[in-house]
Design a protein around this motif. Structure first.
Motif, PDB file in Angstrom:
ATOM      1  N   ALA A  21      15.999  12.233 -49.637  1.00 24.29           N
ATOM      2  CA  ALA A  21      15.210  12.789 -50.562  1.00 24.29           C
ATOM      3  C   ALA A  21      15.014  14.254 -50.670  1.00 24.29           C
ATOM      4  O   ALA A  21      15.057  15.165 -51.550  1.00 24.29           O
ATOM      5  CB  ALA A  21      13.513  12.114 -50.523  1.00 24.29           C
ATOM      6  N   GLN A  22      15.048  14.834 -49.416  1.00 27.57           N
ATOM      7  CA  GLN A  22      14.973  16.300 -49.318  1.00 27.57           C
ATOM      8  C   GLN A  22      16.201  16.869 -49.469  1.00 27.57           C
ATOM      9  O   GLN A  22      16.482  17.838 -50.294  1.00 27.57           O
ATOM     10  CB  GLN A  22      14.733  16.633 -47.488  1.00 27.57           C
ATOM     11  N   ALA A  23      17.408  16.099 -49.416  1.00 27.85           N
ATOM     12  CA  ALA A  23      18.638  16.616 -49.596  1.00 27.85           C
ATOM     13  C   ALA A  23      19.122  16.833 -51.094  1.00 27.85           C
ATOM     14  O   ALA A  23      19.793  17.824 -51.585  1.00 27.85           O
ATOM     15  CB  ALA A  23      19.783  15.824 -48.833  1.00 27.85           C
ATOM     16  N   GLU A  24      18.408  15.966 -51.688  1.00 29.80           N
ATOM     17  CA  GLU A  24      18.590  15.758 -53.312  1.00 29.80           C
ATOM     18  C   GLU A  24      17.764  16.938 -53.811  1.00 29.80           C
ATOM     19  O   GLU A  24      18.354  17.636 -54.736  1.00 29.80           O
ATOM     20  CB  GLU A  24      18.035  14.429 -53.916  1.00 29.80           C
ATOM     21  N   GLN A  25      16.674  17.288 -53.237  1.00 27.69           N
ATOM     22  CA  GLN A  25      16.068  18.691 -53.776  1.00 27.69           C
ATOM     23  C   GLN A  25      16.664  19.829 -53.264  1.00 27.69           C
ATOM     24  O   GLN A  25      16.862  20.763 -54.290  1.00 27.69           O
ATOM     25  CB  GLN A  25      14.316  18.528 -53.104  1.00 27.69           C
ATOM     26  N   VAL A  26      17.228  19.796 -52.081  1.00 29.27           N
ATOM     27  CA  VAL A  26      17.810  21.049 -51.676  1.00 29.27           C
ATOM     28  C   VAL A  26      19.121  21.251 -52.733  1.00 29.27           C
ATOM     29  O   VAL A  26      19.250  22.554 -53.180  1.00 29.27           O
ATOM     30  CB  VAL A  26      18.255  20.910 -50.474  1.00 29.27           C
ATOM     31  N   SER A  27      19.872  20.251 -53.198  1.00 28.79           N
ATOM     32  CA  SER A  27      21.084  20.354 -53.906  1.00 28.79           C
ATOM     33  C   SER A  27      20.673  20.787 -55.158  1.00 28.79           C
ATOM     34  O   SER A  27      21.388  21.635 -55.759  1.00 28.79           O
ATOM     35  CB  SER A  27      21.843  19.038 -53.904  1.00 28.79           C
ATOM     36  N   ASP A  28      19.628  20.221 -55.739  1.00 26.61           N
ATOM     37  CA  ASP A  28      19.172  20.457 -57.267  1.00 26.61           C
ATOM     38  C   ASP A  28      18.800  22.047 -57.396  1.00 26.61           C
ATOM     39  O   ASP A  28      19.042  22.694 -58.067  1.00 26.61           O
ATOM     40  CB  ASP A  28      18.219  19.508 -57.823  1.00 26.61           C
ATOM     41  N   LEU A  29      18.029  22.294 -56.172  1.00 27.18           N
ATOM     42  CA  LEU A  29      17.590  23.669 -55.972  1.00 27.18           C
ATOM     43  C   LEU A  29      18.791  24.689 -55.704  1.00 27.18           C
ATOM     44  O   LEU A  29      18.685  25.828 -56.479  1.00 27.18           O
ATOM     45  CB  LEU A  29      16.434  23.831 -54.921  1.00 27.18           C
ATOM     46  N   ALA A  30      19.669  24.648 -55.063  1.00 24.87           N
ATOM     47  CA  ALA A  30      20.694  25.497 -54.948  1.00 24.87           C
ATOM     48  C   ALA A  30      21.538  25.563 -56.011  1.00 24.87           C
ATOM     49  O   ALA A  30      21.794  26.862 -56.365  1.00 24.87           O
ATOM     50  CB  ALA A  30      21.789  24.842 -53.845  1.00 24.87           C
ATOM     51  N   ARG A  31      21.931  24.531 -56.934  1.00 28.27           N
ATOM     52  CA  ARG A  31      22.470  24.604 -58.293  1.00 28.27           C
ATOM     53  C   ARG A  31      21.672  25.700 -59.117  1.00 28.27           C
ATOM     54  O   ARG A  31      22.255  26.454 -59.809  1.00 28.27           O
ATOM     55  CB  ARG A  31      22.833  23.411 -58.854  1.00 28.27           C
ATOM     56  N   GLU A  32      20.325  25.389 -59.348  1.00 25.48           N
ATOM     57  CA  GLU A  32      19.572  26.152 -60.140  1.00 25.48           C
ATOM     58  C   GLU A  32      19.638  27.399 -59.794  1.00 25.48           C
ATOM     59  O   GLU A  32      19.389  28.463 -60.513  1.00 25.48           O
ATOM     60  CB  GLU A  32      17.901  25.397 -59.944  1.00 25.48           C
ATOM     61  N   ARG A  33      19.360  27.826 -58.270  1.00 23.58           N
ATOM     62  CA  ARG A  33      19.317  29.024 -57.865  1.00 23.58           C
ATOM     63  C   ARG A  33      20.750  29.846 -58.153  1.00 23.58           C
ATOM     64  O   ARG A  33      20.671  31.116 -58.375  1.00 23.58           O
ATOM     65  CB  ARG A  33      18.891  29.323 -56.625  1.00 23.58           C
ATOM     66  N   TYR A  34      21.900  29.250 -58.206  1.00 23.43           N
ATOM     67  CA  TYR A  34      22.924  29.635 -58.460  1.00 23.43           C
ATOM     68  C   TYR A  34      23.163  30.038 -59.779  1.00 23.43           C
ATOM     69  O   TYR A  34      23.656  31.111 -59.997  1.00 23.43           O
ATOM     70  CB  TYR A  34      24.063  28.511 -57.997  1.00 23.43           C
ATOM     71  N   ARG A  35      22.815  29.148 -60.564  1.00 23.57           N
ATOM     72  CA  ARG A  35      22.853  29.527 -62.008  1.00 23.57           C
ATOM     73  C   ARG A  35      22.000  30.869 -62.462  1.00 23.57           C
ATOM     74  O   ARG A  35      22.221  31.352 -63.491  1.00 23.57           O
ATOM     75  CB  ARG A  35      22.396  28.187 -62.911  1.00 23.57           C
ATOM     76  N   ASN A  36      20.774  30.930 -61.790  1.00 25.78           N
ATOM     77  CA  ASN A  36      20.092  32.269 -61.925  1.00 25.78           C
ATOM     78  C   ASN A  36      20.420  33.491 -61.318  1.00 25.78           C
ATOM     79  O   ASN A  36      19.831  34.524 -61.245  1.00 25.78           O
ATOM     80  CB  ASN A  36      18.665  31.774 -61.730  1.00 25.78           C
ATOM     81  N   GLY A  37      21.758  33.379 -60.472  1.00 23.69           N
ATOM     82  CA  GLY A  37      22.090  34.364 -59.815  1.00 23.69           C
ATOM     83  C   GLY A  37      21.340  34.623 -58.431  1.00 23.69           C
ATOM     84  O   GLY A  37      21.579  35.615 -57.805  1.00 23.69           O
ATOM     85  N   LEU A  38      20.447  33.506 -57.670  1.00 24.15           N
ATOM     86  CA  LEU A  38      19.799  34.029 -56.794  1.00 24.15           C
ATOM     87  C   LEU A  38      20.420  33.295 -55.353  1.00 24.15           C
ATOM     88  O   LEU A  38      19.997  33.432 -54.347  1.00 24.15           O
ATOM     89  CB  LEU A  38      18.404  33.173 -56.938  1.00 24.15           C
ATOM     90  N   ALA A  39      21.484  32.604 -55.670  1.00 26.47           N
ATOM     91  CA  ALA A  39      22.274  32.047 -54.400  1.00 26.47           C
ATOM     92  C   ALA A  39      23.694  31.972 -54.760  1.00 26.47           C
ATOM     93  O   ALA A  39      24.157  32.253 -55.807  1.00 26.47           O
ATOM     94  CB  ALA A  39      21.800  30.437 -54.089  1.00 26.47           C
ATOM     95  N   ASN A  40      24.445  31.910 -53.505  1.00 29.02           N
ATOM     96  CA  ASN A  40      25.947  32.251 -53.562  1.00 29.02           C
ATOM     97  C   ASN A  40      26.760  30.671 -53.968  1.00 29.02           C
ATOM     98  O   ASN A  40      25.942  29.600 -53.613  1.00 29.02           O
ATOM     99  CB  ASN A  40      26.535  33.048 -52.534  1.00 29.02           C
ATOM    100  N   ASN A  41      27.778  30.573 -54.476  1.00 26.09           N
ATOM    101  CA  ASN A  41      28.518  29.366 -54.240  1.00 26.09           C
ATOM    102  C   ASN A  41      28.557  28.547 -52.998  1.00 26.09           C
ATOM    103  O   ASN A  41      28.527  27.325 -52.880  1.00 26.09           O
ATOM    104  CB  ASN A  41      29.973  29.852 -54.904  1.00 26.09           C
ATOM    105  N   THR A  42      28.683  29.258 -51.963  1.00 24.05           N
ATOM    106  CA  THR A  42      28.728  28.667 -50.556  1.00 24.05           C
ATOM    107  C   THR A  42      27.592  27.863 -50.178  1.00 24.05           C
ATOM    108  O   THR A  42      27.586  26.710 -49.877  1.00 24.05           O
ATOM    109  CB  THR A  42      28.726  29.689 -49.346  1.00 24.05           C
TER     110      THR A  42
END
Length: 421
Positions: free
Chosen positions: A360-381
């Motif tokens: 459940a935590q990994a699903e949330q982290v993955s969704d959050l990472a993609r959302e942050r990437y689309r908003n320029g707040l996280a890198n692709n790695t």
């Protein structure tokens, strides 16, 4: 002709199908039938035995007796025939053992113990087959879920690749992100191919156990909740195993059978008393009565046979002691099996709880990472790492789930309960 398709089935249905065709189980059942027949044969030795003999005899000349009475010159060197040179004969006889010094009773005990041993060996074959089927069944389910996870991984990477391409076209991310995502997608596709192949292999192996063609469709249901009682202590399960494991029963009965066989062989060297009665007919014109009834009691006692009987009895007793030692070794191994299965089941149960939370935590982290990437707040790695952790979380969840089911079945096997369900 009906299509070669395996309908969705449970583990219990798979067991039932396999038990109907497995050659090892069928052979064990035939051996059990043979032992039961031997039981009947050993008891039949106590019953009357009726035999009939008949024949025709032709001699070169009539048997005669030489008669010489010096006092009567006329009877000097006289030959008197007492049987015909050709005659038929017949006899109907019944024999009953009266006292065999325990030979028959010991033989019956040996046959009974051997039959119980064969019955236990059939249970061993059934339990072994069920455990093997369970391993193959769970392997198919693992492979099915692994492919489903691989499919979701490919779908997630494709969605991310679409996002990266769109951001690159608009100049928000570098070409490096596009290339890195394409590599990750290629790796995901490789995992998908490997998972597909693993599932095909698992299904072929499963179909082989059930006597189906290797390409038959396989649709399985997840087994029900574990049946073992969580409150059962290791000591209780070990004690139950010593009573219920068919291997223990089989070895114990084999030792008893050999001991009884030794007693039967030893008793054969002691007096054997029987009753015999019958009716005989001999075609002989020289006899005033050539037929009649007869009855008698007979005793047979082998006084000396060169030590053969004693050595044969000693051999069987030594074999019985050898089986006793094998039984003790088997009990030690069973105790270890129960401990290992109990510990594995406890570990799998704890892992499942942790794996569910981690997923459940990994699903949330993955969704959050993609959302942050689309908003320029996280890198692709960060996105790729989050997706890798999500993939591993699913694998850990499925591994813990099926490890728990399999360890439960292995604990049933170790405790001697699998063959009873």
């Amino acid at each position: 002709m009906a299509p070669n398709v395996a309908a969705q089935e449970s583990l219990q249905q798979a067991w039932e199908s396999a038990l109907q065709r497995d050659h090892t189980v069928l052979a064990a059942r035939y051996q059990e039938q043979a032992a039961q027949a031997q039981q009947g044969a050993s008891r039949a030795l106590r019953l009357p035995k009726i035999t009939m003999d008949a024949g025709y005899l032709r001699l070169q000349s009539e048997p005669s007796a030489h008669l010489s009475l010096p006092a009567i010159p006329a009877l000097k060197n006289l030959s008197l025939p007492f049987a015909q040179d050709a005659a038929s004969f017949g006899m109907l006889e019944m024999t009953i053992p009266l006292m065999t010094s325990g030979r028959i009773s010991a033989g019956i005990r040996a046959a009974d113990a051997a039959s119980e041993a064969r019955k236990a060996m059939t249970e061993v074959a059934v339990a072994d087959l069920k455990l093997a089927i369970a391993h193959t069944y769970i392997t198919v389910l693992r492979a099915q879920h692994a492919l489903a996870v691989a499919d979701s991984h490919v779908a997630a990477m494709r969605r991310h690749a679409t996002d990266v391409s769109e951001l690159n076209r608009n100049g928000y991310v570098a070409k490096h992100d596009v290339l890195a995502t394409e590599v990750a997608l290629a790796n995901a596709l490789q995992l998908q191919l490997q998972a597909t192949n693993a599932l095909d292999l698992a299904r072929a192996s499963y179909n082989r156990w059930l006597g189906r063609s290797s390409d038959a469709a396989v649709t399985l249901r997840d087994p029900e909740a574990p049946v073992m009682n969580d409150s059962a202590s290791l000591h209780e399960l070990s004690a139950a195993a010593m009573l219920k494991r068919p291997e223990v029963t089989a070895l114990g009965k084999q030792a008893q059978a050999l001991t009884a066989q030794a007693a039967s062989v030893k008793a054969s060297h002691l007096p054997q008393i029987g009753f015999s009665a019958g009716y005989a007919k001999l075609d002989n014109r020289y006899l005033t009565q050539d037929k009649g009834w007869y009855a008698g009691v007979m005793m047979k006692w082998d006084l000396f046979d060169g030590g053969q009987t004693k050595l044969q009895s000693s051999k069987l007793l030594a074999e019985s002691r050898a089986v006793d030692e094998t039984l003790k070794d088997s009990q030690e191994k069973i105790s270890l099996q129960v401990r290992q299965a109990w510990l594995n089941r406890r570990e799998s149960s704890l892992r499942q709880e942790l794996a569910d939370k981690a997923l459940a935590q990994a699903e949330q982290v993955s969704d959050l990472a993609r959302e942050r990437y689309r908003n320029g707040l996280a890198n692709n790695t960060e996105v790729l790492d989050a997706e890798t952790r999500r993939l591993q979380a699913y694998a850990n969840r499925d591994q813990a789930k099926y490890d728990l089911i399999l360890s439960d079945i292995q604990l049933q096997y170790a405790s001697g309960l699998l063959g009873q369900h």
